[in-house]
Design a protein around this motif. Sequence first.
Motif, PDB file in Angstrom:
ATOM      1  N   ASN A 658      28.566 -47.449  47.598  1.00 47.87           N
ATOM      2  CA  ASN A 658      29.603 -48.430  47.252  1.00 47.87           C
ATOM      3  C   ASN A 658      29.938 -48.485  45.761  1.00 47.87           C
ATOM      4  OD1 ASN A 658      30.165 -49.877  49.906  1.00 47.87           O
ATOM      5  ND2 ASN A 658      27.919 -49.935  49.810  1.00 47.87           N
ATOM      6  N   LEU A 659      29.035 -48.007  44.904  1.00 51.07           N
ATOM      7  CA  LEU A 659      29.329 -47.991  43.466  1.00 51.07           C
ATOM      8  C   LEU A 659      29.925 -46.659  43.016  1.00 51.07           C
ATOM      9  CD1 LEU A 659      26.135 -49.782  42.062  1.00 51.07           C
ATOM     10  CD2 LEU A 659      28.386 -50.776  42.555  1.00 51.07           C
ATOM     11  N   LEU A 660      30.015 -45.700  43.928  1.00 50.26           N
ATOM     12  CA  LEU A 660      30.510 -44.374  43.602  1.00 50.26           C
ATOM     13  C   LEU A 660      31.902 -44.182  44.193  1.00 50.26           C
ATOM     14  CD1 LEU A 660      27.253 -42.326  44.317  1.00 50.26           C
ATOM     15  CD2 LEU A 660      27.929 -43.536  42.234  1.00 50.26           C
ATOM     16  N   LEU A 661      32.781 -43.513  43.444  1.00 49.93           N
ATOM     17  CA  LEU A 661      34.173 -43.405  43.872  1.00 49.93           C
ATOM     18  C   LEU A 661      34.750 -42.024  43.579  1.00 49.93           C
ATOM     19  CD1 LEU A 661      33.950 -46.270  41.822  1.00 49.93           C
ATOM     20  CD2 LEU A 661      35.765 -46.817  43.455  1.00 49.93           C
ATOM     21  N   CYS A 697      32.217 -43.853  38.896  1.00 56.20           N
ATOM     22  CA  CYS A 697      31.334 -44.915  39.378  1.00 56.20           C
ATOM     23  C   CYS A 697      31.743 -46.242  38.757  1.00 56.20           C
ATOM     24  CB  CYS A 697      29.879 -44.607  39.040  1.00 56.20           C
ATOM     25  SG  CYS A 697      29.475 -44.698  37.281  1.00 56.20           S
ATOM     26  N   LEU A 698      31.407 -47.321  39.438  1.00 59.30           N
ATOM     27  CA  LEU A 698      31.514 -48.656  38.859  1.00 59.30           C
ATOM     28  C   LEU A 698      30.315 -48.860  37.950  1.00 59.30           C
ATOM     29  CD1 LEU A 698      32.561 -50.686  42.023  1.00 59.30           C
ATOM     30  CD2 LEU A 698      33.905 -50.466  39.926  1.00 59.30           C
ATOM     31  N   GLU A 706      30.829 -61.224  36.247  1.00 58.27           N
ATOM     32  CA  GLU A 706      31.700 -62.251  36.815  1.00 58.27           C
ATOM     33  C   GLU A 706      33.149 -61.814  36.771  1.00 58.27           C
ATOM     34  OE1 GLU A 706      32.709 -67.023  36.225  1.00 58.27           O
ATOM     35  OE2 GLU A 706      30.996 -66.105  35.196  1.00 58.27           O
ATOM     36  N   ALA A 707      33.531 -61.179  35.664  1.00 55.67           N
ATOM     37  CA  ALA A 707      34.914 -60.699  35.553  1.00 55.67           C
ATOM     38  C   ALA A 707      35.195 -59.615  36.576  1.00 55.67           C
ATOM     39  CB  ALA A 707      35.158 -60.171  34.138  1.00 55.67           C
ATOM     40  N   ALA A 708      34.245 -58.746  36.805  1.00 52.87           N
ATOM     41  CA  ALA A 708      34.438 -57.667  37.779  1.00 52.87           C
ATOM     42  C   ALA A 708      34.619 -58.221  39.180  1.00 52.87           C
ATOM     43  CB  ALA A 708      33.243 -56.712  37.738  1.00 52.87           C
ATOM     44  N   ARG A 709      33.880 -59.293  39.514  1.00 53.16           N
ATOM     45  CA  ARG A 709      33.987 -59.885  40.843  1.00 53.16           C
ATOM     46  C   ARG A 709      35.362 -60.529  41.072  1.00 53.16           C
ATOM     47  NH1 ARG A 709      29.226 -60.722  43.753  1.00 53.16           N
ATOM     48  NH2 ARG A 709      27.292 -60.217  42.646  1.00 53.16           N
ATOM     49  N   GLY A 710      36.084 -60.748  39.992  1.00 52.39           N
ATOM     50  CA  GLY A 710      37.413 -61.316  40.142  1.00 52.39           C
ATOM     51  C   GLY A 710      38.385 -60.382  40.837  1.00 52.39           C
ATOM     52  N   ASN A 711      38.066 -59.096  40.859  1.00 48.67           N
ATOM     53  CA  ASN A 711      38.888 -58.143  41.607  1.00 48.67           C
ATOM     54  C   ASN A 711      38.365 -58.092  43.031  1.00 48.67           C
ATOM     55  OD1 ASN A 711      39.305 -55.351  42.800  1.00 48.67           O
ATOM     56  ND2 ASN A 711      40.667 -55.215  41.011  1.00 48.67           N
ATOM     57  N   PRO A 712      39.185 -58.443  44.041  1.00 49.92           N
ATOM     58  CA  PRO A 712      38.689 -58.512  45.425  1.00 49.92           C
ATOM     59  C   PRO A 712      38.089 -57.203  45.923  1.00 49.92           C
ATOM     60  CG  PRO A 712      40.838 -59.566  45.245  1.00 49.92           C
ATOM     61  CD  PRO A 712      40.587 -58.884  43.935  1.00 49.92           C
ATOM     62  N   ALA A 713      38.711 -56.077  45.563  1.00 45.98           N
ATOM     63  CA  ALA A 713      38.210 -54.782  46.038  1.00 45.98           C
ATOM     64  C   ALA A 713      36.849 -54.472  45.423  1.00 45.98           C
ATOM     65  CB  ALA A 713      39.212 -53.677  45.704  1.00 45.98           C
ATOM     66  N   VAL A 714      36.689 -54.801  44.135  1.00 43.81           N
ATOM     67  CA  VAL A 714      35.402 -54.595  43.472  1.00 43.81           C
ATOM     68  C   VAL A 714      34.362 -55.536  44.065  1.00 43.81           C
ATOM     69  CG1 VAL A 714      34.163 -54.744  41.279  1.00 43.81           C
ATOM     70  CG2 VAL A 714      36.464 -53.762  41.348  1.00 43.81           C
ATOM     71  N   GLN A 715      34.770 -56.786  44.306  1.00 45.64           N
ATOM     72  CA  GLN A 715      33.855 -57.767  44.882  1.00 45.64           C
ATOM     73  C   GLN A 715      33.330 -57.309  46.243  1.00 45.64           C
ATOM     74  OE1 GLN A 715      32.110 -60.231  44.264  1.00 45.64           O
ATOM     75  NE2 GLN A 715      31.689 -61.162  46.256  1.00 45.64           N
ATOM     76  N   ALA A 720      28.781 -55.336  49.394  1.00 44.45           N
ATOM     77  CA  ALA A 720      28.223 -54.316  50.307  1.00 44.45           C
ATOM     78  C   ALA A 720      26.929 -53.743  49.746  1.00 44.45           C
ATOM     79  CB  ALA A 720      29.253 -53.212  50.520  1.00 44.45           C
ATOM     80  N   VAL A 721      26.849 -53.616  48.411  1.00 46.35           N
ATOM     81  CA  VAL A 721      25.610 -53.151  47.782  1.00 46.35           C
ATOM     82  C   VAL A 721      24.501 -54.166  48.010  1.00 46.35           C
ATOM     83  CG1 VAL A 721      24.490 -52.592  45.597  1.00 46.35           C
ATOM     84  CG2 VAL A 721      26.816 -51.796  46.025  1.00 46.35           C
ATOM     85  N   ARG A 722      24.824 -55.451  47.825  1.00 49.40           N
ATOM     86  CA  ARG A 722      23.823 -56.506  48.000  1.00 49.40           C
ATOM     87  C   ARG A 722      23.267 -56.489  49.434  1.00 49.40           C
ATOM     88  NH1 ARG A 722      23.018 -61.690  49.599  1.00 49.40           N
ATOM     89  NH2 ARG A 722      25.047 -61.749  50.631  1.00 49.40           N
ATOM     90  N   GLU A 723      24.156 -56.393  50.415  1.00 48.97           N
ATOM     91  CA  GLU A 723      23.726 -56.393  51.813  1.00 48.97           C
ATOM     92  C   GLU A 723      22.881 -55.168  52.145  1.00 48.97           C
ATOM     93  OE1 GLU A 723      27.298 -56.690  54.030  1.00 48.97           O
ATOM     94  OE2 GLU A 723      27.669 -58.808  53.500  1.00 48.97           O
ATOM     95  N   MET A 724      23.280 -54.022  51.611  1.00 50.31           N
ATOM     96  CA  MET A 724      22.527 -52.778  51.857  1.00 50.31           C
ATOM     97  C   MET A 724      21.113 -52.882  51.291  1.00 50.31           C
ATOM     98  SD  MET A 724      21.680 -50.016  49.662  1.00 50.31           S
ATOM     99  CE  MET A 724      20.569 -48.707  50.152  1.00 50.31           C
ATOM    100  N   ARG A 725      21.000 -53.429  50.083  1.00 50.18           N
ATOM    101  CA  ARG A 725      19.675 -53.522  49.451  1.00 50.18           C
ATOM    102  C   ARG A 725      18.796 -54.561  50.162  1.00 50.18           C
ATOM    103  NH1 ARG A 725      21.418 -53.171  42.990  1.00 50.18           N
ATOM    104  NH2 ARG A 725      22.101 -50.979  43.065  1.00 50.18           N
ATOM    105  N   LEU A 726      19.380 -55.646  50.594  1.00 51.60           N
ATOM    106  CA  LEU A 726      18.610 -56.662  51.301  1.00 51.60           C
ATOM    107  C   LEU A 726      18.057 -56.142  52.622  1.00 51.60           C
ATOM    108  CD1 LEU A 726      20.700 -59.932  50.760  1.00 51.60           C
ATOM    109  CD2 LEU A 726      18.392 -59.457  49.891  1.00 51.60           C
TER     110      LEU A 726
END
Length: 924
Positions: A658-661, A697-698, A706-715, A720-726
């Motif tokens: 999810n961090l790679l593009l 990559c992101l 916080e600023a990055a999360r302001g973009n819906p696609a980035v958020q 998805a990274v958080r869920e995968m790691r959990l």
Amino acid sequence: MNAVEIEEAISALAEMPFDGEEFPFAFLLAFGNKATTIKMLRKGARNKSDLGGVLQTNKIHLKVCTEGEVTNSVAELKASPATTKAKAKFVLATDGTDLEAEDLTTGETIACAYTDFPDHFGFFLPLAGISTVKQIRESAFDIKATGRLNRLYVELLKDNPEWGTAARRHDMNHFMARLIFCFFAEDTDIFTEPDQFTGTIERMSEKDSSNTHEVISELFRAMNTKADDRTAAGIARWANVFPYVNGGLFSGGTDVPRFSKIARSYLIHIGSLDWTKINPDIFGSMIQAVADDEERGALGMHYTSVPNILKVLNPLFLDDLREKLEDAGDNPRKLLNLRNRIAKIRVFDPACGSGNFLVIAYKEMRAIEAAINELRDEADRRTEIPITNFRGIELRDFPAEIARLALIIAEYQCDVTYRGQKEALAEFLPLDAQNWITCGNALRLDWLSICPPTGTGVKHHADDLFHSPLDQAQIDFENEGGETYICGNPPYLGSTWQSKEQKEDLQRIFDGRTTSWKSLDYVAGWFMKATDFGMHTKSSAAFVSTNSICQGQQVPILWPLIFQTGHEIAFAHTSFKWANLAAHNAGVTVAIIGISNHATQVRQLFSMIDDGEVVVKEAENINAYLVAAPIVSIEKRSKPLSAIHPMDRGNGPTDGGNLLLMGSEVVELSLTDREQKKFIRPFFGSVEFIRGINRFCLWIKDQDAEAARGNPAVQRRIEAVREMRLASSKAATRAGAKFPHRFDEKRQEGGETVIAVPRVSSENRQFLPCGFLPPESIVSDSAFALYDAPIWNMALIASRLHLVWIATVCGKLKTDFRYSNTMGWNTFPVPKLTEKNKEDLTRCAEDILLAREAHFPATIADLYDPEKMPADLRAAHDRNDETLERIYIGRRFRNDTERLEKLFELYTKMTTKDLNKPNSRMKA
């Protein structure tokens, strides 16, 4: 296609009615050409013949001519401008009665009847991409016989499926061994009449094959019954002419599988072959695939050439015997002492397969003994070398049976050669019941009980040769004080590919000696067992092995255990390709390593140079890396040994992707120019760097999360990274879910200059790929990196010196270079560099980079293709090598052997001084 398949196809073509129009295309099809290729040739689109024949570019020009014009047609084909223009390697002409061909590369020719041209199939094998042509020609009969026996085997199992079950597999394999003996016996006068076995079956069995199994069973019963007992046994009169063979080969059950008409035809056809041509040292390694369902697809490829086997046996002990023969001259006493010595030598192959190492050792020793007898005017003397001195262990029963049979055949052939047919026949039958090949797991058996170093062993009590117990096959030696030589080509199997049982095998051997045994190749078990054997008696051993046990992490695990037993490396063949008979087969990269607990002062190190020539270097010592240098184990280090810049791994995302593009995915994020500059970075791993792939990559700093999360696609990607790691089972990964916006393993800030070094790269490149990444690039954990390092460090990495060090101490992934910072860079010995040295190396690195830039947009993969490397780039690397090597020894090194010797010498000096420094080394 492999050699067996090609021979079968060519034989089938020769047996068909001759069709002049179809012959060229059928011939090419038999050598593995695709149907689409043949179709194009038929249409004329690729057929460039100017003589009305068929011309395949880079391969062959064929012509079917009128009767009696074969020789003239070959001359025309050779003289044809089209032949030259198409670079054809062969010309061939036939009129359906005769056939002639010429290899335009070597000038070698063949001329034969059309129906006999399959006997010369090896001549044309380069058409199929098979390069081991010389060995195949020498074993053409074995290839043909293997293919015929396989067809019979498959046909019999078709009509007798129960014979293919585990319960009856041994019976089927034993039946095939009996057949092979009978085919050989009827062509070599062991049976009293030519074609006696095949002819009897043809006469006495019905053409519908209904009683073929009964006829064969009665013949087997006769060969298991002594002459005095045959009347009482009721042996049929027509079977009574066969000799008593027994020796275990025909004892036990005489049950025979039922034959179809096709199977009966196959059997008779096999009997029509000339079995005097069998090579027991080669045939066995081919035929063993017949009885193995998994290996039958590779039929005929289980081929170990005699020259390769002699690379093991000659320096192990045969060269010494030949030297002693030469030293003896015509001195009767010295010759007698040598003959007595040879008679007591034991050769033991604890992974013997079908016995080719044992057979070749036996034949070579018989040749030396025959030379002794000739010099002593005793040419007719019976051999004193018992085949029971050639012992083996094999896991599967069919190869074990073939190994015994191969040694029996080899003994007979040697008797015929050195004593004559009459004497050989007089002493051949009946076979004795001694058993000297064990069927079992070599890593779980006691080698000392199977090949005891003294004559005090327990006699083997089984009443037959071919039904040995699984745990032991043993008879007394009558050669107290003899030498023992252990040899063979054991299964290699890296740790990843080992079964549960194989891992348990290694655990039994190494548990208690090292905690790192799980990293060892399977072949390491044979080396350790050989040293254990040598702890109880004077012995030497040599095995074909993967070269990986002499590289990387395996060296400090395995070799100190071997050396501490008093064994040393007596000789070695450095890495070379051990190819088989498959078309386009590259072979596995192997080394041959000989160890001994009584090695001579002079050790031999064999190396193959580019043209295939083997050079021999004599040395006082050979270390575990197969270098003529002091014994040393290169261990991982946390810091560089030399005054060079530290190297670290790249960054590990652990992100589920999810961090790679890719570039298109960056566009889909709809970032502003400012956001893109802040959050998006070029991303390079090994593949991206080598192939020039644009990837991103992101890269979000904590203060920008916080600023990055302001973009819906980035958020969405961060979530998805958080869920995968959990969801991970690893606690460390779950902990990383607290910071899903950043890489899980972060080793750079993002503003550094980066020299990237791929973790894996092709062995075909003459230099390790390395170089600077674009500004603000992020390097992935599939590569290593030097962050903010002086440019002269790149000159070291790009050198030939560093490549041979990495190839030696880091090991390989398959055949590719596997880089390691702790094992390869941190251990790399570099002399103290002056400022002038660093300036010179900086200029060399700059020249390499400028030469690459001149060929933009060519990638690293393009530029370092060994056949396409630009001349200016090659010249830049040559200047770099010369500059660096003059720092080491004041001149260019002559070869890689000299490079490694110097590097190990320097490493030994530097680590000796370094021993008292804290935190300098890591345990491997």
